[in-house]
Scaffold this active site. Structure first.
Site, PDB file in Angstrom:
ATOM      1  CE1 TYR A  67      -3.908  -2.126   0.877  1.00 27.19           C
ATOM      2  CE2 TYR A  67      -2.485  -3.081   2.699  1.00 27.19           C
ATOM      3  CZ  TYR A  67      -3.884  -3.004   1.549  1.00 27.19           C
ATOM      4  OH  TYR A  67      -4.689  -4.084   1.702  1.00 27.19           O
ATOM      5  CB  CYS A 123      -2.308 -20.452  13.573  1.00 29.41           C
ATOM      6  SG  CYS A 123      -2.439 -19.517  15.079  1.00 29.41           S
ATOM      7  NE  ARG A 126       3.386 -12.470   6.503  1.00 27.95           N
ATOM      8  CZ  ARG A 126       2.299 -12.154   7.301  1.00 27.95           C
ATOM      9  NH1 ARG A 126       2.408 -12.181   8.612  1.00 27.95           N
ATOM     10  NH2 ARG A 126       1.434 -11.027   7.031  1.00 27.95           N
ATOM     11  NE  ARG A 150      -2.529   0.602   5.164  1.00 34.09           N
ATOM     12  CZ  ARG A 150      -3.153   0.911   4.088  1.00 34.09           C
ATOM     13  NH1 ARG A 150      -2.643   1.680   3.465  1.00 34.09           N
ATOM     14  NH2 ARG A 150      -4.223   0.341   3.675  1.00 34.09           N
TER      15      ARG A 150
HETATM   16  C1  LIG Z   1      -2.909  -6.000   6.110  1.00 36.10           C
HETATM   17  C2  LIG Z   1      -2.140  -5.395   5.602  1.00 36.10           C
HETATM   18  C3  LIG Z   1      -1.730  -4.025   5.861  1.00 36.10           C
HETATM   19  C4  LIG Z   1      -2.229  -3.374   6.651  1.00 36.10           C
HETATM   20  O1  LIG Z   1      -3.537  -2.913   6.301  1.00 36.10           O
HETATM   21  P1  LIG Z   1      -4.545  -1.939   6.921  1.00 36.10           P
HETATM   22  O2  LIG Z   1      -5.901  -1.926   6.025  1.00 36.10           O
HETATM   23  O3  LIG Z   1      -4.025  -0.711   7.006  1.00 36.10           O
HETATM   24  O4  LIG Z   1      -4.645  -2.520   8.346  1.00 36.10           O
HETATM   25  C5  LIG Z   1      -0.252  -3.431   5.378  1.00 36.10           C
HETATM   26  N1  LIG Z   1       0.341  -3.973   4.454  1.00 36.10           N
HETATM   27  C6  LIG Z   1       0.362  -5.319   4.070  1.00 36.10           C
HETATM   28  C7  LIG Z   1       1.024  -6.154   3.229  1.00 36.10           C
HETATM   29  C8  LIG Z   1      -0.867  -6.159   4.690  1.00 36.10           C
HETATM   30  O5  LIG Z   1      -1.350  -7.388   4.494  1.00 36.10           O
END
Ligand SMILES: *Cc1c(COP(=O)(O)O)cnc(C)c1O
Length: 363
Positions: free
Chosen positions: A92, A108, A113, A95
């Site tokens: 994204y 689990c 993973r 982040r």
């Molecule tokens: C789940 C995830 C996130 C965080 O996603 P949010 O919707 O912001 O909680 C960030 N990077 C990756 C690769 C993910 O799988």
């Protein structure tokens, strides 16, 4: 001297031979599974699952069906392809997912993973430093999500080091830790750990709970320790066939979480991971459950149902079909009770008269 919580892992079970001393299993067939996918059930969780039964056992006891599943992918979310440096997934814009540990409190069986968790090669400091460098060089990264494996299985010192290094990067506005430790090894949550975590003022912790039976007095203590230090807590739940794919289980879990100051965040549709087919429900089941939550219980307790798209498309929220019909002028919408309402899709002043007449006729 190693801290006392480590003894729960040391004295847990890692081999079917040891597990056979506790529950009835077929050792040879589980040995084959564990050759591919390691097993870990720490002593706390072992004791708990023996007391509370199948809903906990099935999450951590290996199953021969793990080897029979030809449908899934080893890396369904294409995390490896989206990793510019090892152990860091930048999917994204603002982040990153930063994998800082490959160990967990339990392994689990439905893990996304599965391909890399519990292997012997630990993540080296050098790989973590590469992650820091990447984050430093990418000014667009606002949110760093530490995951793994479980970051809280690192030593206090290592975790402190990681959080300090991230804190030094000025464009990082938020740090998150994704962890199952408070629910599967609450003894790890010591006041020393809570002190270290609470030094990072922009830290959010997202927990992982799948069943109300996981919430014990020890778990409540661990959670209280974290939230009393002002750390905001969320939780994610994986929708699992035969374990929690029922409205009564999910609603009880979400209410219990809310009561201990944990905000339900995501209900995750199980990823298309190879070896986990026997856990997967239909999306319709997930949508059915969501329809029974919204409106029927406190909105604070309602998580967002998401599917992480296979191939690395990211998470997408799914809602039951509340909108029955949409035209240029109006929407026809069903409420939580199933009643149908009309909502103008134009500035209300231009249509008010008409809608006052029609608004409730379909009830
Ligand atoms: C789940 C995830 C996130 C965080 O996603 P949010 O919707 O912001 O909680 C960030 N990077 C990756 C690769 C993910 O799988």
């Amino acid at each position: 001297m190693s801290p006392s919580w480590r003894k729960y892992i040391k004295t847990g079970v890692h081999h079917p031979n040891e597990l056979a001393g506790h529950i009835r299993i077929d050792v040879p067939s589980l040995e084959k599974v564990c050759d591919i996918y390691p097993m870990r059930i720490n002593a706390y969780f072992l004791d708990l699952m023996k007391k509370r039964g199948a809903s906990l056992m099935r999450q951590v006891v290996p199953d021969p069906r793990e080897l029979e599943d030809a449908t899934g992918w080893v890396d369904p979310l294409a995390e490896e392809r989206n990793s510019s440096v090892p152990n860091l997934v930048h999917r994204y814009p603002d982040r990153v997912l930063f994998l800082v540990s490959n160990q967990c409190g339990v392994y689990c069986r439905f893990c996304t993973r599965k391909r890399k968790i519990g292997r012997w090669d630990p993540i080296q400091d050098q790989a973590i430093e590469e992650g820091f460098r990447y984050i430093r060089q990418h000014g667009e990264i606002f949110d760093v999500l530490l995951s793994g494996g479980d970051p809280l299985l690192l030593s206090d010192e290592k975790l402190d080091w990681i959080l300090m290094k991230i804190k030094e990067i000025s464009h990082v506005g938020v740090v998150r830790i994704g962890t199952r430790i408070p629910s599967v090894l609450p003894q790890r949550v010591t006041s020393r750990l809570a002190n270290i975590l609470s030094k990072t003022k922009n830290l959010y912790i997202n927990l992982h709970f799948n069943h109300p039976d996981e919430i014990t007095d020890e778990v409540k203590r661990a959670i209280r320790l974290l939230s009393d230090r002002g750390i905001p807590l969320g939780s994610q739940t994986v929708l699992l066939k035969g374990i929690n794919d029922h409205v009564s289980v999910i609603s009880r879990l979400m209410r219990m979480l809310l009561q201990i100051r944990v905000k339900p965040y995501y209900l995750l549709h199980a990823d298309l991971v190879k070896g986990t087919e026997h856990f997967r429900t239909t999306v319709d089941t997930g949508l059915f459950i969501m329809r029974q939550l919204r409106g029927h219980m406190s909105g604070l307790a309602v998580p967002t149902y998401v599917v992480d798209l296979p191939g690395g498309g990211g998470k997408v929220p799914l809602l039951p079909g509340y909108v029955i019909k949409k035209t240029a002028n109006e929407l026809v919408i069903q409420n939580y009770q199933g009643y149908v309402y009309r909502v103008p899709n134009l500035p209300f002043s231009t249509t008010m008269g008409e809608f006052q007449e029609k608004a409730f006729i379909e009830n």
